[in-house]
Scaffold this motif. Structure first.
Motif, PDB file in Angstrom:
ATOM      1  N   GLU A 127       0.836  -1.216   0.000  1.00  0.00           N
ATOM      2  CA  GLU A 127       0.000   0.000   0.000  1.00  0.00           C
ATOM      3  C   GLU A 127       0.862   1.253   0.000  1.00  0.00           C
ATOM      4  OE1 GLU A 127      -3.265  -0.161   2.931  1.00  0.00           O
ATOM      5  OE2 GLU A 127      -2.593  -2.240   3.232  1.00  0.00           O
ATOM      6  N   LEU A 128       1.960   1.218   0.721  1.00  0.00           N
ATOM      7  CA  LEU A 128       2.840   2.385   0.742  1.00  0.00           C
ATOM      8  C   LEU A 128       3.420   2.620  -0.655  1.00  0.00           C
ATOM      9  CD1 LEU A 128       4.751   1.942   4.129  1.00  0.00           C
ATOM     10  CD2 LEU A 128       2.719   3.314   3.645  1.00  0.00           C
ATOM     11  N   ALA A 129       3.844   1.521  -1.287  1.00  0.00           N
ATOM     12  CA  ALA A 129       4.394   1.650  -2.639  1.00  0.00           C
ATOM     13  C   ALA A 129       3.332   2.230  -3.578  1.00  0.00           C
ATOM     14  CB  ALA A 129       4.863   0.289  -3.132  1.00  0.00           C
ATOM     15  N   ALA A 130       2.130   1.706  -3.462  1.00  0.00           N
ATOM     16  CA  ALA A 130       1.043   2.181  -4.323  1.00  0.00           C
ATOM     17  C   ALA A 130       0.763   3.662  -4.054  1.00  0.00           C
ATOM     18  CB  ALA A 130      -0.204   1.348  -4.078  1.00  0.00           C
ATOM     19  N   ALA A 131       0.745   4.033  -2.798  1.00  0.00           N
ATOM     20  CA  ALA A 131       0.467   5.420  -2.418  1.00  0.00           C
ATOM     21  C   ALA A 131       1.499   6.350  -3.051  1.00  0.00           C
ATOM     22  CB  ALA A 131       0.479   5.558  -0.902  1.00  0.00           C
TER      23      ALA A 131
END
Ligand SMILES: Cc1ncc(COP(=O)(O)O)c(C=O)c1O
Ligand SMILES: Cc1ncc(COP(=O)(O)O)c(C=O)c1O
Lengths: 440, 495, 440, 495
Positions: free
Chosen positions: C222-226
């Protein structure tokens, strides 16, 4: 097991090629009666990490030299071992090679042994050295075996001032060789040439340690002459680190020179592995035990080295061999070569003189009665401590000093005598500390 | 390359000592060194390069496959080097107070116990420095045992099969015994009929390697045991081949009374280009009193040296044996634990696999499954193409392999004794087999390739006869002869 | 000096060849005003023996990991280093070689680096790895420099749960790069993807550590996607030993993966030298800093390896280079390669699972309140000790246990928090001992 | 030889872990590894052989003469390896309580003091990991220093001579400075007139290597100092060539304000095939407040880390720098003590001797005595025989030597930059000189020998263009391309 490479797939394929269906079948030739049916009763396998933890635990239950200021010697000495020696010994091509039976793939080890043999010949003033013996005790037995066959005589003489370890090993081997062992007592810490001459009558050889077990310089040339008078082979057992300062045995008439190599390049390692050196005059070359490396040339005329004079050896001569030795101490003698090359002639002299100077300083600083007061010593000396020496040792250890060796263990009547060894690793401060603990 | 002495320059040095300025006591003139030893004079950088270069001219297990029969050239784990170098072991003085060496004594005892279990015998002495010294010690034990029973005068003979390693007969002579030779039968076992005829009340004992130097387990071992023990004689087991049977069959259970173990073979002490080794001996109960002194014993929670051994044969080596070797070998044993059996199984599997791949291209003197090693013969190659076992060995070097042991055992002409050990991977065995097959083919097509081998080594085939004839066994400085200028000798003697 | 080879005779001959009469003349070009006239004020030269004694003394004034049962981590970890790794690093041909500028004489090092690059790509799921960066902190700065040029943006985002060492170094470099640094706070020990997304608006990259400094597993994908949503390059800072268990950053959309190599094959060595690894997606290959080894062929068509894409580098591109690095950490990354090869994929997984299992066991055994109780952790976790953690550390040390790192040093308000690291070298017994000391 | 991945077999492994039987906590599905990394699967024996074989395909100082200019490839004493491996150093955690790390902190401080003395400056930070990072740190210090004086906005320019190493300009860019180039004069010094024209109140500082990368000491150094300090600018000393002047001339005394020291050059940290290194910086009093934190300080008898540094630029690397490197380099310094001067004298003597032996056979761009290294040009060989510096370098390999640095510095065409270092013996220098002369002769007689060189290396001349074009920078397993099947690229680019 991490040391094994075969996978299950490998096993399957291999069994199939062999034409059997299980590993058990490979053992079909074993009579049922001699098969081992249960599992070996050994502690469970350890991972490398566990192995390390366990052995570090065992190691921590010992007190290495560094744990106390140590003046303990008596045959094994805490001399400095240079890092380069340890590093060379970890070169895998040398560490993991077998005896150089195939010279074309073993020039490294062969040349190193040739260089070692040269160094030993130079130190001892002899013509030929072997590639090493097990240690400083077994080379004495080897010398007896050479002497027996060279002279045909049935007795050997050893001075009482020779290391007890060496004397015990000679006595163990002698019966098998058909030899009787006679000991010549020391007089005030050294050997009387006349007594040696008398004892050496119809002896195959006379072995004397110089400096002797008490650290005392023997009248070596006279002892060699005395043995020679009796037509016994003079054999000197010498400390390699003394030979920058003391004359080479070959220069005062010895037939054979032997010694313990440990002081020159080996860690004490609780008594081994180390190397024993054995060198002799040219006339004995075909009686030498063990490996000898010789120079030769290859088909193109290039210089190369090989194991030579193998007709002396067990794998060719079998029951008529000059010895049964095969595995020797090559890696440790390599450490000796590296160490001696690291020192060079001047360094060797410096080590000897430094030990002597420190030992002399220690004598004065301690001010304890010397047992053999009018003898010259090398790096070790005997003092009277006025009470049982083993008690003195125990008390000193409590103060972080190991003061030396209790001579009473080997010499009756010397219970109050301490043998103090001083190597170049001890400092004047260490010696002050020893003095405090022993006398302060 | 140059000898280190040829790189020497007056005034150079590597190691230096602090000069303390203390007076150096005088040495009596007649004891003083007259001429300094001509040790190398070289600075540290060139010293290190010299020995580094020497190492690159040598082949070890780290370099590649080393199937030297009877030598068990297996992988040497580096962790064992690390452990042996721990200051608590490396810098421990052998005469250190026992209370200050408890860890070392404990290690020795645990190793003794492990070796007793593996051999199936009651007591162990770690003192012998190598297998050959184990043999001497074992034979001395026989003398002591029989002397104790008043039979030593009478029992003068030691029986040895014709497959025995040279150390066995040599050890017999060195301990004052006489040799009785016994033959090998058609299956590679001891000829039992020949044996019966030769064992009597004058026989002190047998020396046997089992599996034998042919790599074959003696199928008559139980009968052999009856013959010797029946005659009141003892049995000595040469443990050089123990790698075949750990956890599978124990010498003690076969009836042997004395066993030596080559720690540098079965238990992975690196061989160091010739040593060090370790040759502990394990013995049956009745021989225990005669073992070398001191014994290393447990004393409740404490471990100590026992010097009070009235019947001991004495010391065979300084102190307690090659302790540093014990550290490595005991670490090796602990890494396997009961799975030592897997080690031997893999060793035997590897050997049989290689045998299966090579049996058609070379002669197989005894057509049986082998144990951890096997012996082929180049007899056929020699007869048909004039290519000897020696040629095959030299040619293998060009393929990047160390040759097997050659011309041993003596009863097999043109012998090639191959021991892969357990630590080799299948693809290594295959590569070696491929090379052996290629060489057999070369022998037929271009035998000179073999006669002139090796071609890719630092030096070519060496003149061993010249070496023996000239016996140049040290550097002679200015007077050193130039052997290249001298004619080649009669031809090359086989190793 | 023992490291010098020239004898007086050599010097004479050489000066003569040069055509000067003294060594001083060789320095004729030095203006008198800048010559150093006195002797250097340094302690006197030491012999190797003295050197050893002095450094052993210094070493003995430290308490290495083994001196206490240690649960101290916080970025450097006491994992087991196999003997074979140390042995390989002592091979002189590798140890004493320079950067492989001459490939024909450097195939050993070049192939090793190529194998290392492959291992790092496999661990991280990336396409390209460089030959190593200085450590786990500077590779973060390298990542920022790549991102700055790739995006042209003027700001970088770092999570607060990223190692303080890493954050400090990024902040030191940023101004020179023309970058502003924004930190995203953690929420209950982990980073909130929405907060990261917001912060990452017009950021060049967003760096998050996973597992983070608290040992907590971040919602990494999720952090990467964010970050990606905000068109900032997602950069994961990972523990190599976690990657047998945790997903490869390349698999969840990261552009760059970086990390500290120490846990994989290096001794802690008081903080260095170690290796930092940096791997990226193929599109960034020409922006990579440092050495990269590539495969090629020689004139005969044999496979070989060379330093490649050198037009990125300072010695060719000078002020336009992707970095100024020349010397890197090759020997340490070689240790990493040996270590990872020693473990293999299963071993890597085993190490990760063992650490996790032991850490979980420690949580339970300690029974102390977890600071981030509903987070999953890897090999490290934070507990409240009810009083200043540095006092707890001091007291525990008195009982031979180092219980961990006092987080208050870096995180205000966490003075009573202890960060406990559990590697595979700790045993259940060690954990019991920790429990006794902390809670008993 | 094969890649370790090509030796991999499913199911093999070397290292094993004890299975504790403790439950392994679950990992959220989206965080779980989906496919295991394809790390090598290999048993320990083959693992060790692989890396042993790799080492035999590499050339180090231990192998032979390594006159790689600017890299100071001197002997690396093994005692330093032994000391760095002491558990008290090797296993010490950087966050260990200061009271439990006094020996390490003391070592750091004594090293700082020694470096301050050798450089003639007031304060030292050991933190930078290498020379290049020392440069970055130094330039950051300039920013901080001028910011503190309100001049940072104005002073944007760093002056660099055209002889500078590539790291210098790269460092300038990475720290946000602008470059001003200054030329070299006919004697190889900085062109002072050019310099005067370029230094003004916008100048932040100079980056200079002295002796320069030409191996020449700048005779105008005092004038240069007046120019920069006169303009209120700072001077950075690139210490890569410090080996020339230890105890002979100190950067601080030359007027430099900031110096980096390459511990892996002058102070013998082994270069490890590319690293590790150490790049401590020494600075003048006025720059001390800005040094990286923490500082390592003496506090009476105690040693501690000082984090309270309000003006610090911050941290440039983790913890306190590459400590293991400090152990080795400090041991090296203590082995020389004040005789470090002898080290530099020998380095300069060796270089001038080689120069004297080679000056007639190669072009000498600046006809002066050199310092610890010198730069020749193969311009003549190229013009007359088409033999380039690259050819000479490759051919040297056939003679058993590592080539010098080539094509650097950039201002010398066909540059051959030769640095023998102090640890080489005269006969080694002579052997190298003989080879260089022989090669110059070969260039005339049979230039193809040079074009096709090297002939005796594990691989022949490598196609660097192909490598760059194909950019195969990792093994691709099943999909790995076969480059041998692809045509050679345009021709070989020079290193
Ligand atoms: C069968 C056999 N017996 C005895 C020995 C002698 O053992 P060591 O070399 O340990 O003395 C060997 C090895 O050389 C051997 O192979
Ligand atoms: C002149 C010069 N400056 C700077 C450097 C960079 O130093 P390092 O390799 O330690 O980063 C080097 C060495 O590569 C150099 O030769």
């Amino acid at each position: 097991m991490s040391y094994l490479a075969l996978t299950d797939a490998d096993r399957e394929a291999m069994l199939e090629t062999i034409g059997v269906s299980s590993i058990d079948e490979l053992f079909a030739d074993l009579p049922a009666g001699v098969r081992f049916s249960r599992e070996l009763d050994l502690p469970p396998a350890l991972t490398e990490q566990e192995l390390t933890a366990y052995f570090e635990q065992l190691a921590s239950e010992n007190e290495p030299a560094a744990a106390a200021i140590s003046f303990l010697g008596a045959g094994m000495y805490d001399h400095y071992v240079p890092a380069v020696a340890d590093a060379v010994l970890q070169r895998g091509e040398l560490l993991t090679a077998y005896t150089p039976y195939q010279p074309e793939l073993s020039q490294g080890v062969l040349q190193a042994i040739f260089e070692y043999q040269t160094a030993i010949c130079e130190l001892t003033g002899m013509d030929v050295s072997n590639a090493s013996g097990y240690d400083g005790t077994t080379v004495a037995a080897d010398a007896c075996y050479i002497a027996k066959h060279a002279t045909g005589r049935g007795k050997v003489v050893v001075t009482e001032a020779t290391s007890p370890q060496v004397r015990q090993v000679v006595k163990t081997y002698a019966p098998g060789f058909g030899l009787e062992v006679v000991e010549v007592p020391h007089r005030d810490g050294a050997t009387d040439p006349d007594e040696l001459r008398a004892a050496a009558a119809d002896a195959a050889c006379a072995i004397f340690q110089h400096p002797n077990f008490f650290g005392v310089l023997e009248p070596a040339p006279e002892l060699a002459a005395a043995a020679a008078d009796a037509e016994a082979l003079p054999v000197a057992h010498v400390d390699p680190l003394s030979l920058g300062v003391l004359e080479a045995p070959g220069r005062y008439g010895c037939a054979i020179a032997i010694g313990e190599g440990q002081p020159a390049g080996n860690h004490v390692s609780y008594g081994g592995p180390h190397y024993g050196f054995l060198a002799a005059r040219a006339e004995f070359i075909r009686r030498m035990p063990g490996r000898i490396v010789g120079e030769t040339t290859d088909v193109a005329g290039n210089r190369g080295y090989v194991l030579t004079l193998q007709t002396r050896e067990q794998h060719i001569r079998r029951e008529k061999a000059t010895s049964n030795i095969t595995t020797n101490q090559t890696l440790l003698s390599l450490a000796g070569l590296v160490y001696l090359s690291w020192l060079g002639p001047q360094g060797l002299r410096d080590v000897g003189e430094t030990c002597m100077a420190l030992a002399e300083h220690a004598k004065e600083r301690l001010g304890l009665p010397l047992v053999f007061s009018d003898r010259t010593t090398f790096k070790e000396f005997a003092v009277r401590v006025g009470r049982p020496a083993d008690e003195v040792v125990r008390d000193a250890l409590a103060h972080g000093v190991h003061p030396g060796y209790a001579l009473g263990r080997d010499y009756p009547g010397m219970d109050d005598v301490l043998l103090v060894a001083v190597t170049e690793k001890r400092t004047p401060d260490d010696i002050d500390r020893l003095a405090e603990v022993l006398t302060g | 390359m140059k000898l280190i002495y040829e790189k020497s320059h007056p005034g150079r040095r590597a190691g230096r000592l602090l000069s303390l300025g203390l007076p150096v006591p005088g040495v009596p003139a007649e004891l003083c060194r007259t001429e300094p030893p001509r040790l190398p004079e070289i600075a540290e950088p060139d010293l290190l390069r010299h020995f580094t270069e020497l190492s690159t001219r040598n082949f070890g297990v780290d370099t590649g496959f080393y199937p030297l029969g009877s030598c068990t050239m297996k992988h040497n784990p580096r962790v064992n080097e690390r452990l042996a170098a721990l200051p608590g072991f490396r810098d421990l003085h052998p005469l250190e107070d026992e209370d200050r060496a408890q860890g070392a004594l404990r290690l020795c005892i645990e190793l003794q116990e492990a070796l007793a279990e593996v051999t199936g015998l009651a007591a162990v002495s770690l003192q012998p420095a190598a297998g050959s010294q184990g043999e001497l010690t074992g034979l001395m034990l026989m003398h002591a045992y029989f002397a104790d029973r008043g039979e030593d005068e009478r029992r003068r003979k030691i029986v040895i099969p014709d497959t025995a390693h040279g150390t066995n007969p040599a050890s017999v002579t060195m301990t004052g015994y006489e040799l009785t030779h016994v033959q090998t039968d058609a299956r590679g076992n001891i000829d039992v009929d020949d044996l019966r005829a030769k064992v009597d009340e004058e026989t002190a004992g047998l020396m046997l390697t089992n599996p034998s130097t042919l790599g074959l387990f003696d199928e008559n071992i139980e009968e052999i045991e009856r013959i010797f023990h029946g005659a009141g004689a003892l049995m000595y087991y040469d443990g050089a081949n123990l790698n075949a049977v750990c956890g599978i069959s124990r010498p003690g259970d076969m009836g042997f009374d004395i066993v030596h173990i080559n720690l540098h073979k079965t238990f992975s002490q690196p061989h160091g280009g010739g040593g060090p080794g370790g040759g502990p001996i394990a013995v049956a109960e009745r021989l225990e009193p005669f073992l070398p002194a001191p014994a290393i014993v447990r004393d409740g929670e404490r471990y100590r040296l026992d010097f009070d051994r009235p019947k001991t044969i004495g010391k065979v080596r300084g102190y307690y044996g090659p302790f540093g070797v014990f550290v490595r070998s005991y670490a090796f044993i602990r890494a396997y634990g009961p799975q030592l059996r897997e080690m031997s199984e893999a060793a035997v599997l590897n050997a049989n696999y290689l045998l299966a791949r090579l049996r058609d291209a070379y002669d197989l003197p005894f057509d049986r499954l082998c144990m951890h090693e096997f012996v082929l013969s180049a007899r056929g190659l020699k007869r048909e193409h004039g290519a000897t076992a020696f040629d095959v060995a030299k040619r293998l070097m060009d393929y990047g392999f160390h040759p097997p042991t050659v011309y041993f055992p003596l009863i097999v002409p043109e012998a090639l004794m191959i021991e892969p050990t357990e630590t080799e991977a299948k693809e290594t065995l295959d590569a070696f087999a491929d090379a052996m097959l290629a060489i057999a083919a070369e022998a037929a097509e271009r035998p000179e390739e073999l006669h002139e081998a090796p071609h890719r080594t630092p030096v070519g085939r060496l003149d061993e006869v010249k070496a023996a004839k000239r016996a140049i066994v040290r550097y002679h400085f200015e007077e050193h002869p130039d052997l290249a200028a001298e004619p080649a000798a009669a031809g090359v003697e086989s190793a």
